[in-house]
Design an enzyme around this catalytic site. Structure first.
Site, PDB file in Angstrom:
ATOM      1  N   HIS A  29       0.850  -1.191   0.000  1.00 37.67           N
ATOM      2  CA  HIS A  29       0.000   0.000   0.000  1.00 37.67           C
ATOM      3  C   HIS A  29       0.887   1.243   0.000  1.00 37.67           C
ATOM      4  O   HIS A  29       1.225   1.765   1.068  1.00 37.67           O
ATOM      5  CB  HIS A  29      -0.906   0.020   1.237  1.00 37.67           C
ATOM      6  CG  HIS A  29      -1.863  -1.122   1.315  1.00 37.67           C
ATOM      7  ND1 HIS A  29      -1.466  -2.401   1.633  1.00 37.67           N
ATOM      8  CD2 HIS A  29      -3.208  -1.173   1.122  1.00 37.67           C
ATOM      9  CE1 HIS A  29      -2.530  -3.197   1.639  1.00 37.67           C
ATOM     10  NE2 HIS A  29      -3.591  -2.477   1.337  1.00 37.67           N
ATOM     11  N   GLY A 127      -3.398  -5.000  12.531  1.00 44.57           N
ATOM     12  CA  GLY A 127      -3.905  -5.566  11.300  1.00 44.57           C
ATOM     13  C   GLY A 127      -5.298  -5.040  11.047  1.00 44.57           C
ATOM     14  O   GLY A 127      -5.504  -4.120  10.257  1.00 44.57           O
ATOM     15  N   ASN A 195      -7.641  11.418   3.924  1.00 47.42           N
ATOM     16  CA  ASN A 195      -7.444  11.485   2.472  1.00 47.42           C
ATOM     17  C   ASN A 195      -8.703  11.175   1.670  1.00 47.42           C
ATOM     18  O   ASN A 195      -8.715  11.281   0.445  1.00 47.42           O
ATOM     19  CB  ASN A 195      -6.290  10.574   2.036  1.00 47.42           C
ATOM     20  CG  ASN A 195      -6.521   9.106   2.376  1.00 47.42           C
ATOM     21  OD1 ASN A 195      -7.620   8.570   2.192  1.00 47.42           O
ATOM     22  ND2 ASN A 195      -5.474   8.440   2.869  1.00 47.42           N
ATOM     23  N   HIS A 269      -4.042   2.934  -3.468  1.00 44.30           N
ATOM     24  CA  HIS A 269      -4.305   2.466  -2.107  1.00 44.30           C
ATOM     25  C   HIS A 269      -3.629   1.136  -1.822  1.00 44.30           C
ATOM     26  O   HIS A 269      -2.903   1.006  -0.836  1.00 44.30           O
ATOM     27  CB  HIS A 269      -5.814   2.335  -1.882  1.00 44.30           C
ATOM     28  CG  HIS A 269      -6.203   2.099  -0.451  1.00 44.30           C
ATOM     29  ND1 HIS A 269      -5.887   0.947   0.237  1.00 44.30           N
ATOM     30  CD2 HIS A 269      -6.868   2.882   0.437  1.00 44.30           C
ATOM     31  CE1 HIS A 269      -6.339   1.020   1.470  1.00 44.30           C
ATOM     32  NE2 HIS A 269      -6.951   2.185   1.621  1.00 44.30           N
ATOM     33  N   ARG A 364     -17.727 -17.904  39.565  1.00 40.97           N
ATOM     34  CA  ARG A 364     -17.570 -16.449  39.446  1.00 40.97           C
ATOM     35  C   ARG A 364     -17.396 -15.821  40.832  1.00 40.97           C
ATOM     36  O   ARG A 364     -16.652 -14.860  41.006  1.00 40.97           O
ATOM     37  CB  ARG A 364     -18.756 -15.820  38.710  1.00 40.97           C
ATOM     38  CG  ARG A 364     -20.091 -15.991  39.420  1.00 40.97           C
ATOM     39  CD  ARG A 364     -21.196 -15.161  38.785  1.00 40.97           C
ATOM     40  NE  ARG A 364     -22.479 -15.437  39.417  1.00 40.97           N
ATOM     41  CZ  ARG A 364     -23.495 -14.588  39.422  1.00 40.97           C
ATOM     42  NH1 ARG A 364     -23.384 -13.418  38.818  1.00 40.97           N
ATOM     43  NH2 ARG A 364     -24.630 -14.909  40.012  1.00 40.97           N
ATOM     44  N   GLU A 418     -17.524  -4.005  25.152  1.00 36.09           N
ATOM     45  CA  GLU A 418     -16.704  -5.218  25.272  1.00 36.09           C
ATOM     46  C   GLU A 418     -15.478  -5.174  24.363  1.00 36.09           C
ATOM     47  O   GLU A 418     -14.367  -5.514  24.767  1.00 36.09           O
ATOM     48  CB  GLU A 418     -17.530  -6.468  24.950  1.00 36.09           C
ATOM     49  CG  GLU A 418     -18.640  -6.770  25.934  1.00 36.09           C
ATOM     50  CD  GLU A 418     -19.954  -6.125  25.562  1.00 36.09           C
ATOM     51  OE1 GLU A 418     -20.979  -6.458  26.183  1.00 36.09           O
ATOM     52  OE2 GLU A 418     -19.967  -5.280  24.629  1.00 36.09           O
ATOM     53  N   HIS A 468     -21.056 -16.744  33.423  1.00 41.52           N
ATOM     54  CA  HIS A 468     -22.291 -17.254  32.816  1.00 41.52           C
ATOM     55  C   HIS A 468     -21.914 -18.120  31.604  1.00 41.52           C
ATOM     56  O   HIS A 468     -22.257 -17.839  30.468  1.00 41.52           O
ATOM     57  CB  HIS A 468     -23.214 -16.104  32.419  1.00 41.52           C
ATOM     58  CG  HIS A 468     -23.672 -15.293  33.598  1.00 41.52           C
ATOM     59  ND1 HIS A 468     -22.797 -14.622  34.428  1.00 41.52           N
ATOM     60  CD2 HIS A 468     -24.922 -15.050  34.080  1.00 41.52           C
ATOM     61  CE1 HIS A 468     -23.487 -13.993  35.384  1.00 41.52           C
ATOM     62  NE2 HIS A 468     -24.777 -14.246  35.207  1.00 41.52           N
ATOM     63  N   HIS A 480     -28.021 -15.692  25.485  1.00 42.03           N
ATOM     64  CA  HIS A 480     -26.995 -15.479  26.493  1.00 42.03           C
ATOM     65  C   HIS A 480     -26.289 -16.776  26.896  1.00 42.03           C
ATOM     66  O   HIS A 480     -25.335 -16.733  27.682  1.00 42.03           O
ATOM     67  CB  HIS A 480     -27.603 -14.835  27.750  1.00 42.03           C
ATOM     68  CG  HIS A 480     -27.836 -13.365  27.605  1.00 42.03           C
ATOM     69  ND1 HIS A 480     -28.522 -12.822  26.546  1.00 42.03           N
ATOM     70  CD2 HIS A 480     -27.474 -12.314  28.395  1.00 42.03           C
ATOM     71  CE1 HIS A 480     -28.579 -11.512  26.687  1.00 42.03           C
ATOM     72  NE2 HIS A 480     -27.945 -11.172  27.795  1.00 42.03           N
ATOM     73  N   ARG A 526     -22.430 -19.358  36.810  1.00 39.91           N
ATOM     74  CA  ARG A 526     -23.387 -18.609  37.619  1.00 39.91           C
ATOM     75  C   ARG A 526     -23.883 -19.475  38.779  1.00 39.91           C
ATOM     76  O   ARG A 526     -24.167 -18.977  39.865  1.00 39.91           O
ATOM     77  CB  ARG A 526     -24.569 -18.183  36.749  1.00 39.91           C
ATOM     78  CG  ARG A 526     -25.626 -17.389  37.502  1.00 39.91           C
ATOM     79  CD  ARG A 526     -26.883 -17.223  36.661  1.00 39.91           C
ATOM     80  NE  ARG A 526     -27.858 -16.359  37.314  1.00 39.91           N
ATOM     81  CZ  ARG A 526     -29.118 -16.264  36.939  1.00 39.91           C
ATOM     82  NH1 ARG A 526     -29.557 -16.968  35.906  1.00 39.91           N
ATOM     83  NH2 ARG A 526     -29.953 -15.464  37.581  1.00 39.91           N
TER      84      ARG A 526
END
Length: 670
Positions: A29, A127, A195, A269, A364, A418, A468, A480, A526
């Site tokens: 590039h 990356g 650009n 590019h 946990r 997250e 969980h 979930h 849990r």
């Protein structure tokens, strides 16, 4: 004073070395290095503090090329400054096997990466677009934390990022800039190579927002400048240094600057200019030197720029030498990544207490107790959660919140970010002196995964606390309830995935995660689980990834392998099988990766020769066949979960001692 007549030829050296390397590789590039050369030239000649003779000087300013596809910008720059790993031969070997100049910047701290070498001076593997920008937030936060602890004289650096349109389009950028703005990370400066071109063509095809207003809304100082005007660049960098907020400098540039026929187009590019256009570019820029040649006066100017910060480094060295001996020893230990001498005895004592008390708690919750011990003896741990602190149990009494007014804290409220959390933790680990851990639900590892992959690729010591961990979370239902996530994470090289079966294994998992100089995942329950380990065991049984928990007196006719909450099911099934005169051993497999790394004799002894092998895990089968063979019995999930009380779910999906006993009896014809 900015000498434009001096800086322009220096920038052209970056342009032409980048063009030549891409031409030689027939791949790369060239557009970004050509367009952004004025930005980095002004930055490195007048502002950034780095010492090419000591690339890992702890108080160096960090430079992150978030637009990693433009890697030749970095390699050309480092060659000109005098970094010894970036010789002209390395530039000629751009994108070739075993070179220090791969297609994207690679931080090769991790071992065993095929064809890779580590060029000192590369701060991060960038990356996927957006990762460098988001990781830099962690670097800037690490500076504030370490500064609060060790003082201005020892840690007081800036973090600079070169970002592209693509970096700012990626969703992670929104998470990152929002967090940085909230925390007022004023030593973070982003140079936006504005650009207006992406691979598909003008960014106007897909983008019409106002980047400057977006950053301002997130609490940043932000302005627009001409990215080819060194005087404007210098002035903007001075304003950024004086700002009480992080700064975006949107520098309008021309991609492929200097190319008479391709500048300002997507054609420059991601492809070489071609021989004819490279020749025309030389003429356009007035560059008379041949391929990979730099006129002596320009090279000398760059080498002088490389020496600019040597005095600052020497001053830092004097302050470092004058540190109180105990504080300096702690600083050195933390930068080496060694754990303090108090750590191992504290973990032995904790394991002893857990074996004596035998608490029946969710892992946990057990993790929270373990962290109470860890955070008391490891001042370098920085905790956090993506808005699930009460569920992940990641905050202990030792950790005060980090805020714009208090960088002495050790806990980050990441908000519902997250992906940004995972990237920021990478940045903290890369900055040195800190061990970050952060929590979310295991199913949301999907939102963290790109940054987690970079954790594994770079070998950063980051601990992902993911609670969980199965259908055992119950009523929240299949969205979930992770079923494929353990297999997906175990497929990632250089990542340790721990799924402890009780409070004792949870302590053991934390111990190993902190000893390892690579990333780890702790998959935690849990639901409450009893302690299954025999009283009096003080050795960390997890060190080789799997161990025999139940050993019958007779030769086993069946061996049950299990992880996490399902180990309790395996133990109960083994009892019932024993009552039916079917001797059965139980193997806990809390970390498949460590077991795979164990010696062959140990693996054979643990797997054994029982005619029936069973694996129990409330997840998909993928990844188990190397232990139980393709004809082994798998008790687990083959699809998604359901909403309901967790005990009913285990019964519904057949993950029970009864089902296990039936399957073994059927296989044995009993």
């Amino acid at each position: 004073m900015v000498d434009v007549d001096k800086l322009k030829p220096m920038a052209n050296a970056i342009r032409m070395l980048s063009v030549d390397a891409v031409e030689a590789a027939k791949s790369g590039h060239p557009g970004l290095p050509m367009g952004a050369a004025d930005l980095v030239t002004t930055l490195f000649v007048h502002h950034i503090n780095v010492d090419p003779a000591y690339p890992e000087w702890p108080n160096r300013d960090r430079f992150v090329l978030s637009a990693g596809h433009g890697s030749m910008l970095l390699y050309s720059l480092y060659h000109l400054l005098g970094y010894e790993d970036f010789t002209i031969d390395e530039l000629k070997n751009f994108r070739q096997l075993h070179s220090k100049t791969p297609g994207h910047p690679e931080y090769m701290h991790a071992t065993g990466i095929e064809g890779a070498m580590h060029g000192r001076g590369i701060e991060i593997t960038t990356g996927p677009l957006g990762q460098g920008l988001a990781t830099s937030v962690g670097m800037a936060l690490a500076e504030r934390i370490m500064n609060a602890e060790f003082g201005d004289g020892i840690i007081n650096y800036r973090t600079f990022v070169l970002a592209s349109d693509g970096d700012l389009m990626e969703g992670i950028s929104h998470e990152a800039i929002s967090l940085a703005g909230h925390l007022k990370l004023n030593k973070l400066t982003v140079l936006f190579d504005d650009n207006g071109i992406s691979i598909d063509g003008p960014t106007s095809l897909s983008e019409s927002g106002d980047v400057v207003m977006r950053f301002q809304a997130a609490g940043w100082a932000a302005e627009r400048i001409d990215g080819h005007d060194p005087i404007a660049i210098d002035a903007a960098l001075k304003r950024a240094a004086a700002s009480d907020r992080p700064t975006l400098i949107a520098a309008k540039t021309t991609i492929g600057y200097g190319s008479p026929n391709k500048a300002g187009t997507s054609g420059v590019h991601g492809s070489p200019l071609g021989t004819a256009e490279a020749t025309a570019t030389r003429a356009e820029l007035g560059w008379t030197a041949g391929p990979f040649e730099v006129p002596e006066d320009i090279r000398d100017a760059w080498r002088i720029a490389g020496l600019r910060s040597a005095q600052a480094h020497q001053g830092w060295r004097q302050r470092y030498d004058a540190m109180e001996a105990e504080l300096r020893a702690q600083f050195d230990r933390r930068l080496r990544g060694d754990l303090p001498s108090e750590f191992a005895p504290a973990m032995v004592a904790l394991r002893h207490d857990l074996l004596e008390e035998r608490p029946s708690v969710a892992t946990r919750k057990a993790s929270e107790r373990v962290l109470g011990t860890i955070n008391a003896v490891l001042p370098e741990t920085i905790g956090g959660s993506a808005d699930l602190t009460g569920s992940n149990n990641t905050k202990t009494d030792q950790l005060a919140p980090i805020s714009p007014d208090n960088y002495h804290g050790r806990y980050v409220y990441y908000g519902i970010r997250e992906h940004g959390m995972a990237a920021a933790m990478n940045g903290m680990a890369l900055a040195g002196g800190l061990i970050p851990y952060g929590g979310t639900f295991l199913t949301f590892s999907d939102y963290c995964r790109p940054a987690m992959r970079l954790s594994a690729l770079m070998g950063t010591r980051v601990v992902y606390v993911m609670t969980h961990d199965s259908i055992g979370l119950g009523e929240d239902g299949p969205t979930h309830q992770p079923v494929e996530h353990l297999a997906a994470l175990r497929a990632m090289p250089n990542l340790l995935v721990f799924r402890p079966c009780d409070a004792v294994e949870t302590a053991e998992a934390w111990e190993l995660a902190l000893e390892a100089k690579r990333p780890s995942v702790l998959a935690l329950t849990r639901q409450n689980l009893p302690v299954l380990a025999a009283p009096g065991a003080t050795e960390n049984r997890m060190r080789r990834g799997a161990y025999t928990l139940v050993q019958p007196s007779a030769e086993p006719m069946a061996t049950i392998f299990a992880t996490g909450s399902e180990v309790e099911i395996a133990v109960e099934a083994a009892k019932r099988l024993a009552a039916l005169d079917i001797p059965t051993s139980v193997v806990s497999v809390p970390c498949m990766e460590l077991f795979a790394e164990a010696d062959a004799d140990y693996q054979s002894a643990i797997i054994g020769n029982a005619p029936v092998k069973v694996a129990i895990e409330a997840a998909v089968r993928q990844g188990w066949d190397w232990i139980i063979n393709r004809d082994g019995i798998f008790i687990g999930m083959s699809g998604y979960g359901a909403s309901g009380p967790y005990k009913e779910l285990y019964e519904h999906f057949g993950i029970t001692p009864e089902h296990t006993v039936e399957a073994v009896r059927e296989r044995l014809g009993r």
